[in-house]
Design an enzyme around this catalytic site. Structure first.
Site, mmCIF file in Angstrom:
data_model
loop_
_atom_site.group_PDB
_atom_site.id
_atom_site.type_symbol
_atom_site.label_atom_id
_atom_site.label_comp_id
_atom_site.label_asym_id
_atom_site.label_seq_id
_atom_site.Cartn_x
_atom_site.Cartn_y
_atom_site.Cartn_z
ATOM 1 N N TYR A 75 0.832 -1.209 0.000
ATOM 2 C CA TYR A 75 0.000 0.000 0.000
ATOM 3 C C TYR A 75 0.863 1.253 0.000
ATOM 4 O O TYR A 75 0.592 2.213 -0.706
ATOM 5 C CB TYR A 75 -0.945 0.019 1.210
ATOM 6 C CG TYR A 75 -1.945 1.153 1.106
ATOM 7 C CD1 TYR A 75 -3.170 0.958 0.462
ATOM 8 C CD2 TYR A 75 -1.648 2.411 1.607
ATOM 9 C CE1 TYR A 75 -4.071 2.003 0.324
ATOM 10 C CE2 TYR A 75 -2.555 3.460 1.464
ATOM 11 C CZ TYR A 75 -3.766 3.252 0.832
ATOM 12 O OH TYR A 75 -4.654 4.283 0.688
ATOM 13 N N PHE A 127 -7.272 21.714 -24.285
ATOM 14 C CA PHE A 127 -7.604 20.299 -24.363
ATOM 15 C C PHE A 127 -8.834 20.086 -23.482
ATOM 16 O O PHE A 127 -8.981 20.736 -22.445
ATOM 17 C CB PHE A 127 -6.442 19.393 -23.915
ATOM 18 C CG PHE A 127 -6.800 17.948 -24.071
ATOM 19 C CD1 PHE A 127 -6.838 17.368 -25.328
ATOM 20 C CD2 PHE A 127 -7.181 17.179 -22.984
ATOM 21 C CE1 PHE A 127 -7.239 16.048 -25.491
ATOM 22 C CE2 PHE A 127 -7.581 15.859 -23.144
ATOM 23 C CZ PHE A 127 -7.610 15.292 -24.399
ATOM 24 N N THR A 128 -9.705 19.163 -23.883
ATOM 25 C CA THR A 128 -11.029 19.024 -23.258
ATOM 26 C C THR A 128 -10.952 18.920 -21.730
ATOM 27 O O THR A 128 -11.512 19.761 -21.018
ATOM 28 C CB THR A 128 -11.740 17.787 -23.823
ATOM 29 O OG1 THR A 128 -10.865 16.664 -23.703
ATOM 30 C CG2 THR A 128 -12.096 17.999 -25.282
ATOM 31 N N ASP A 218 1.811 20.426 -20.160
ATOM 32 C CA ASP A 218 1.026 19.219 -20.442
ATOM 33 C C ASP A 218 1.918 18.369 -21.343
ATOM 34 O O ASP A 218 2.015 18.595 -22.548
ATOM 35 C CB ASP A 218 -0.287 19.584 -21.141
ATOM 36 C CG ASP A 218 -1.122 18.346 -21.466
ATOM 37 O OD1 ASP A 218 -0.562 17.231 -21.449
ATOM 38 O OD2 ASP A 218 -2.314 18.501 -21.753
ATOM 39 N N LYS A 261 -0.296 7.886 -23.289
ATOM 40 C CA LYS A 261 0.074 8.305 -24.649
ATOM 41 C C LYS A 261 1.554 7.983 -24.863
ATOM 42 O O LYS A 261 1.904 6.820 -25.006
ATOM 43 C CB LYS A 261 -0.221 9.794 -24.851
ATOM 44 C CG LYS A 261 -1.494 10.320 -24.169
ATOM 45 C CD LYS A 261 -2.781 9.942 -24.835
ATOM 46 C CE LYS A 261 -4.043 10.353 -24.072
ATOM 47 N NZ LYS A 261 -4.206 11.725 -23.657
ATOM 48 N N ARG A 385 -13.321 15.797 -33.934
ATOM 49 C CA ARG A 385 -12.712 16.889 -33.187
ATOM 50 C C ARG A 385 -13.183 18.171 -33.859
ATOM 51 O O ARG A 385 -12.537 18.699 -34.740
ATOM 52 C CB ARG A 385 -11.177 16.807 -33.187
ATOM 53 C CG ARG A 385 -10.604 15.920 -32.090
ATOM 54 C CD ARG A 385 -10.878 16.501 -30.719
ATOM 55 N NE ARG A 385 -10.298 15.704 -29.638
ATOM 56 C CZ ARG A 385 -10.962 15.354 -28.537
ATOM 57 N NH1 ARG A 385 -12.235 15.664 -28.396
ATOM 58 N NH2 ARG A 385 -10.364 14.703 -27.575
ATOM 59 N N PHE A 452 -18.909 14.938 -26.147
ATOM 60 C CA PHE A 452 -18.521 14.072 -27.270
ATOM 61 C C PHE A 452 -18.389 12.611 -26.847
ATOM 62 O O PHE A 452 -18.536 11.711 -27.662
ATOM 63 C CB PHE A 452 -17.202 14.550 -27.902
ATOM 64 C CG PHE A 452 -16.051 14.584 -26.942
ATOM 65 C CD1 PHE A 452 -15.843 15.691 -26.129
ATOM 66 C CD2 PHE A 452 -15.175 13.521 -26.830
ATOM 67 C CE1 PHE A 452 -14.794 15.734 -25.232
ATOM 68 C CE2 PHE A 452 -14.115 13.544 -25.938
ATOM 69 C CZ PHE A 452 -13.933 14.663 -25.138
HETATM 70 C C1 PLP Z 1 -5.224 12.556 -23.047
HETATM 71 C C2 PLP Z 1 -4.818 13.928 -22.718
HETATM 72 C C3 PLP Z 1 -5.040 14.473 -21.461
HETATM 73 C C4 PLP Z 1 -5.819 13.757 -20.373
HETATM 74 O O1 PLP Z 1 -5.271 12.572 -19.985
HETATM 75 P P1 PLP Z 1 -6.136 11.274 -19.563
HETATM 76 O O2 PLP Z 1 -5.105 10.274 -19.225
HETATM 77 O O3 PLP Z 1 -6.991 10.895 -20.717
HETATM 78 O O4 PLP Z 1 -6.961 11.661 -18.372
HETATM 79 C C5 PLP Z 1 -4.569 15.754 -21.219
HETATM 80 N N1 PLP Z 1 -3.938 16.471 -22.175
HETATM 81 C C6 PLP Z 1 -3.732 15.988 -23.400
HETATM 82 C C7 PLP Z 1 -3.037 16.810 -24.422
HETATM 83 C C8 PLP Z 1 -4.166 14.707 -23.720
HETATM 84 O O5 PLP Z 1 -3.990 14.236 -24.966
#
Ligand code: PLP
Length: 462
Positions: A75, A127-128, A218, A261, A385, A452
């Site tokens: 843990y 970004f969303t 980011d 990613k 998009r 979306f």
């Molecule tokens: C995917 C993404 C996020 C969010 O990450 P999650 O792991 O999906 O929560 C933030 N910024 C960018 C540019 C992304 O592509």
């Protein structure tokens, strides 16, 4: 133009396969109606080639899978956490790491720490989830990306750059003290996977220093950004991806990462920073939303796979094959006369839906309609998009009408072959020939947040 067929040949071989179900066109037609014309709502079983996203669907290496067996599921104080933290510091420069279940977990915590009600957060395009967490924390997002980013025909090599004049204008208007940080994405997703240059990031750094504003990164696609800097920016041709990645990170104060990613794992993320008071606040909040500060919602085995994924993601051979595959698909589409966003991005090819479906007005969501049609044609799943993703204004409730109305063909890392790319390109060509038969869409169900993902639609008749 010639296709560079050999430029990206994969620096790996296939050790395990996942058989795919083949479907008929009438099965796919029924499936898309059932899904409300939203490709997010299709069962993946009914998909042949899945280009919905590059998030969490990459193939791990045999070394990563071996690492999964070395999970320390304690843990507190898991050995895998320390390995992950050390990899973040070694490859990404940041001193402190707080694991989160994925990128948005990190965005939530960082936004709550740094943003006060009535603040403004400038960024190189939204970004969303990032923008939503900034808004939920009380800030207004302000787009300060260069104008070229909004022009799908522009060949500008660094469409992720910040227009410093826009940053300056915002500070004049609202006061720099209302700007807690500038949020910079590397390889800007919403602009089409377009990079920021090192020179521009240095200018942003200087502006932040002069105005006493933090610089947040980011870093979801930092390795892909580094590849474009290596290829396009003076002085970087002989630098390794690893060196460029480190230099990018080192220019910023803190980072949010979706490791699903670039970092080659199926789940996970983190918040990283150099400032110990921000780290202390992040440790306080992570226990509320994610888990203890040494796992933050991740299993030990997942942190191990991430530590290994970070090292693999900055290999020059890996990244040139990764971006090279995207370029292969993009160039093939261009040769077929398909209008796509230029230059071809790092993780995806973006189709210009307005140019392909000029008969559908933007408030009938041409990109959503095109994505649905592509699924029906050959079982290729892609995503919208455009206006659906952009959502509605907090103030007026009106739909945002973004300049870019795109369909994204996103390539998972190390998953598909060149032959799959050929099938995809041929399907796009076929759908384009029948474009005039595609109808616009209207909402039958619209969720409040990030519509979306779960929105449903039906065709506009007449
Ligand atoms: C995917 C993404 C996020 C969010 O990450 P999650 O792991 O999906 O929560 C933030 N910024 C960018 C540019 C992304 O592509």
């Amino acid at each position: 133009m010639t296709l560079q067929n050999r430029s990206w040949a994969e620096p790996y071989k296939i050790k395990m396969v996942e058989p795919l179900k083949m479907t008929t066109e009438s099965e796919r037609q029924a499936a898309i109606v059932e899904a409300g014309y939203n490709t997010f709502l299709l069962p993946s079983e009914d998909v042949y080639i899945d280009l919905l996203t590059d998030s969490g669907c990459g193939a791990m290496s045999d070394r990563q899978w071996a690492g999964m067996m070395a999970g320390d599921e304690a843990y507190a104080g898991s050995a895998n956490f320390y390995k992950m933290r050390d990899a973040v510091e070694e490859y990404y420069s940041y001193k402190y790491t707080v694991p989160t279940h994925q990128g948005r977990g990190a965005e939530n915590i960082l936004s709550q720490i740094l943003i006060a009600d009535g603040n403004y957060v400038p960024g190189n395009m939204y970004f969303t989830t990032t923008r939503l967490h900034q808004e939920l924390a009380g800030a207004t997002f302000v787009d300060v990306i260069v104008d070229e980013a909004h022009d799908p025909a522009s060949d500008y090599p660094f469409k992720g750059n910040v227009d410093i004049a826009k940053l300056e204008a915002l500070a004049k208007e609202v006061g720099a003290d209302k700007i807690p940080y500038v949020c910079i994405a590397t390889c800007v997703n919403m602009a089409g996977g377009q990079p920021i240059s090192m020179a521009n990031l240095k200018e942003v750094r200087a502006w932040c220093d002069a105005n006493n504003v933090l610089l947040v990164h980011d870093m979801t696609r930092v390795a892909e950004n580094a590849f474009f800097i290596q290829q396009r920016e003076d002085g970087y041709r002989d630098k390794s991806i690893r060196e460029i990645v480190y230099e990018l990170c080192d220019l910023t104060d803190a980072a949010t990462m979706s490791s699903k990613k670039d970092a080659l794992v199926n789940i996970g993320g983190f918040l990283a920073m150099n400032d110990d008071s921000i780290y202390e606040k992040a440790c306080n909040l992570v226990v509320v939303y994610e888990g203890l500060h040494t796992y933050g919602g991740m299993a030990g085995r997942d942190m191990e796979a991430l530590a290994i994924g970070i090292t693999e993601s900055v290999q020059d051979d890996h990244i040139s094959a990764r971006v090279g595959q995207v370029e292969y698909l993009g160039n093939k589409l261009k040769m077929m006369g398909v209008p796509i966003v230029n230059p071809i991005g790092g993780h995806a090819v973006f189709l210009d839906a307005r140019a392909i479906l000029p008969h559908i007005p933007q408030d009938q969501f041409p990109a959503q309609a095109l994505a649905a049609a592509l699924y029906v044609d050959a079982g290729v799943r892609v995503m919208e998009r455009g206006a659906v993703s952009a959502g509605r204004s907090k103030e007026t409730g009106e739909n945002f009408m973004p300049k870019l109305e795109l369909v994204r063909l996103t390539l998972p890392r190390r998953v598909y072959t060149q032959a799959h790319m050929d099938v995809v390109a041929e399907s796009v060509e076929r759908v384009m020939k029948q474009a005039s038969e595609i109808k616009g869409l209207k909402f039958t169900y619209e969720p409040e947040y990030l519509r979306f993902f779960r929105g449903k639609f039906e065709p506009v008749e007449g």
